[in-house]
Motif scaffolding. Structure first.
Motif, PDB file in Angstrom:
ATOM      1  N   ILE A 155     -10.686  -2.992   1.117  1.00  0.00           N
ATOM      2  CA  ILE A 155      -9.826  -1.817   1.116  1.00  0.00           C
ATOM      3  C   ILE A 155      -9.149  -1.744  -0.248  1.00  0.00           C
ATOM      4  O   ILE A 155      -8.323  -2.590  -0.593  1.00  0.00           O
ATOM      5  CB  ILE A 155      -8.763  -1.873   2.233  1.00  0.00           C
ATOM      6  CG1 ILE A 155      -9.426  -2.099   3.599  1.00  0.00           C
ATOM      7  CG2 ILE A 155      -7.916  -0.608   2.219  1.00  0.00           C
ATOM      8  CD1 ILE A 155     -10.434  -1.056   4.007  1.00  0.00           C
ATOM      9  N   LEU A 156      -9.517  -0.755  -1.060  1.00  0.00           N
ATOM     10  CA  LEU A 156      -8.933  -0.584  -2.387  1.00  0.00           C
ATOM     11  C   LEU A 156      -7.778   0.407  -2.322  1.00  0.00           C
ATOM     12  O   LEU A 156      -7.716   1.249  -1.421  1.00  0.00           O
ATOM     13  CB  LEU A 156     -10.004  -0.111  -3.376  1.00  0.00           C
ATOM     14  CG  LEU A 156     -11.263  -0.993  -3.475  1.00  0.00           C
ATOM     15  CD1 LEU A 156     -12.187  -0.469  -4.570  1.00  0.00           C
ATOM     16  CD2 LEU A 156     -10.908  -2.442  -3.733  1.00  0.00           C
ATOM     17  N   LEU A 157      -6.871   0.322  -3.291  1.00  0.00           N
ATOM     18  CA  LEU A 157      -5.661   1.158  -3.297  1.00  0.00           C
ATOM     19  C   LEU A 157      -5.536   1.897  -4.621  1.00  0.00           C
ATOM     20  O   LEU A 157      -5.639   1.286  -5.690  1.00  0.00           O
ATOM     21  CB  LEU A 157      -4.421   0.281  -3.081  1.00  0.00           C
ATOM     22  CG  LEU A 157      -4.362  -0.528  -1.777  1.00  0.00           C
ATOM     23  CD1 LEU A 157      -3.227  -1.538  -1.835  1.00  0.00           C
ATOM     24  CD2 LEU A 157      -4.209   0.396  -0.576  1.00  0.00           C
ATOM     25  N   ASP A 158      -5.294   3.198  -4.552  1.00  0.00           N
ATOM     26  CA  ASP A 158      -5.100   3.957  -5.791  1.00  0.00           C
ATOM     27  C   ASP A 158      -3.641   3.904  -6.227  1.00  0.00           C
ATOM     28  O   ASP A 158      -2.828   3.169  -5.641  1.00  0.00           O
ATOM     29  CB  ASP A 158      -5.611   5.397  -5.648  1.00  0.00           C
ATOM     30  CG  ASP A 158      -4.746   6.274  -4.735  1.00  0.00           C
ATOM     31  OD1 ASP A 158      -3.666   5.820  -4.288  1.00  0.00           O
ATOM     32  OD2 ASP A 158      -5.151   7.419  -4.478  1.00  0.00           O
ATOM     33  N   GLU A 159      -3.283   4.691  -7.228  1.00  0.00           N
ATOM     34  CA  GLU A 159      -1.927   4.616  -7.780  1.00  0.00           C
ATOM     35  C   GLU A 159      -0.866   5.060  -6.784  1.00  0.00           C
ATOM     36  O   GLU A 159       0.305   4.684  -6.903  1.00  0.00           O
ATOM     37  CB  GLU A 159      -1.828   5.444  -9.073  1.00  0.00           C
ATOM     38  CG  GLU A 159      -1.913   6.952  -8.901  1.00  0.00           C
ATOM     39  CD  GLU A 159      -3.337   7.475  -8.714  1.00  0.00           C
ATOM     40  OE1 GLU A 159      -3.497   8.700  -8.554  1.00  0.00           O
ATOM     41  OE2 GLU A 159      -4.284   6.652  -8.752  1.00  0.00           O
ATOM     42  N   LYS A 160      -1.256   5.830  -5.772  1.00  0.00           N
ATOM     43  CA  LYS A 160      -0.314   6.266  -4.737  1.00  0.00           C
ATOM     44  C   LYS A 160      -0.422   5.419  -3.476  1.00  0.00           C
ATOM     45  O   LYS A 160       0.113   5.780  -2.430  1.00  0.00           O
ATOM     46  CB  LYS A 160      -0.572   7.741  -4.395  1.00  0.00           C
ATOM     47  CG  LYS A 160      -0.311   8.685  -5.556  1.00  0.00           C
ATOM     48  CD  LYS A 160      -0.584  10.123  -5.151  1.00  0.00           C
ATOM     49  CE  LYS A 160      -0.321  11.081  -6.313  1.00  0.00           C
ATOM     50  NZ  LYS A 160      -0.636  12.488  -5.947  1.00  0.00           N
TER      51      LYS A 160
END
Length: 335
Positions: A155-160
């Protein structure tokens, strides 16, 4: 490769990727995946990318590489990582993705400092986002995809802090919501694998739901299933006892207690336990799961999980890829 395999996929040349990653410099390395390292890069136009480099020593990796190109190039959703293209030259096989500044969920979740950056509201949003991505894969995409390796490190996370499901090398297309298939080569990560898949190779929408349930409980507790031990109990056993005693409201990482809504936490614990039911028929399907997470409707009572699974470290290493012949009873404990 056949032309249809890469239709609609951008083809990058090797010089561009070597320049972007500073010739695959160790200082640009983001991590080590199951089939090779992942590097950060920057294209000439300033766009940041993540490059997955298939290890030449990974004999089984070529099929996963091709599978990922065929599948993810045809999938578009805000909660799925976006494939930008690929590069193939000689023995080199590279997948180029959008770069996500916050890397993967496990970087935050299992760090004693960074975990404070994802309070309960953010964790609940991540849980819902992963469920939306899963709903798209299972029901709304034209391919109907079973992921088969859903876990925290994928599970990757973006800047938000919007979650994006990644790593589709093990995914398979299904032919409907009730479709079940089986494989002689069981691959995935111990601890996240549904019992029917681990033992018989049968996979379906419900095997992904099981993995989601484990992931959900890990997000709440803030501990890896592979490393969790509380008074000798596994994570699933501990979650079950907490739900029986307090409806799970005390299960959230205590460092985040001030940010939580106890009723919401308890409801998520109950949903997690429903997802890890031993019988696939007793787990919610993905539509039901999404409804459970976005409404306050009554939930059925879960049964005690049949299996409490001890796994090895769940980092994406080749050791996590197993076959039925390599599975031993020392891995899984009956309850």
């Amino acid at each position: 490769m056949e032309p249809q395999d890469v239709s609609g996929v951008n083809l990058f040349d090797m010089h561009t990727i070597r320049t972007a990653t500073n010739n695959f410099s160790s200082s640009n390395k983001l991590g080590q995946g199951g089939f090779g390292p992942v590097y950060k890069g920057k294209l000439i136009d300033g766009k940041e990318i993540a490059v997955k480099r298939l290890s030449s020593s990974s004999g089984q990796g070529t099929d996963e590489f091709m599978n990922e190109i065929r599948l993810i190039s045809k999938l578009q959703h805000k909660n799925l990582v976006r494939l930008l293209g690929c590069c193939i030259k000689g023995e080199e096989k590279l997948l180029i993705y959008e770069y996500l500044v916050n890397k993967s969920l496990d970087v935050f979740l299992f760090d004693s400092i960074l975990k404070f950056e994802i309070d309960w509201p953010k964790r609940f949003n991540i849980i819902q986002g992963v469920a939306r991505g899963l709903l798209y894969l299972h029901r709304d995409s034209r391919l109907r995809v079973i992921h088969r390796d859903l876990k925290v490190s994928n599970i990757l996370l973006d800047e938000k802090m919007i979650p994006k499901i990644s790593d589709f090398g093990l995914a398979r297309m299904s032919q409907g919501t009730q479709y079940q298939d089986n494989t002689r080569r069981v691959v995935g990560t111990l601890g996240y694998m549904a019992p029917e898949y681990a033992w018989t190779g049968v996979f379906s929408e419900k095997s992904d739901i099981y993995s989601f349930g484990v992931l959900l409980l890990e997000i709440i507790i803030g501990e890896k299933i592979s490393r969790f031990s509380e008074e000798g109990k596994t994570l699933l056993a501990y979650a079950w006892e907490s739900w029986c005693e307090t409806k799970g409201v005390d299960l959230l990482d205590q460092a985040l207690a001030d940010s939580s809504h106890p009723t919401e936490v308890g409801r998520c614990v109950q949903i997690g336990l429903l997802c890890v039911q031993h019988q696939p028929a007793e787990r919610p399907n993905t539509l039901e799961l999404m409804s459970m997470l976005t409404t306050t409707s009554d939930l059925p009572s879960p049964k005690q999980p049949t299996f409490a699974v001890h796994s090895r470290d769940d980092d994406s290493t080749s050791n996590d890829l197993i076959t039925v012949n390599e599975m031993t009873q020392s891995v899984i404990q009956g309850r």
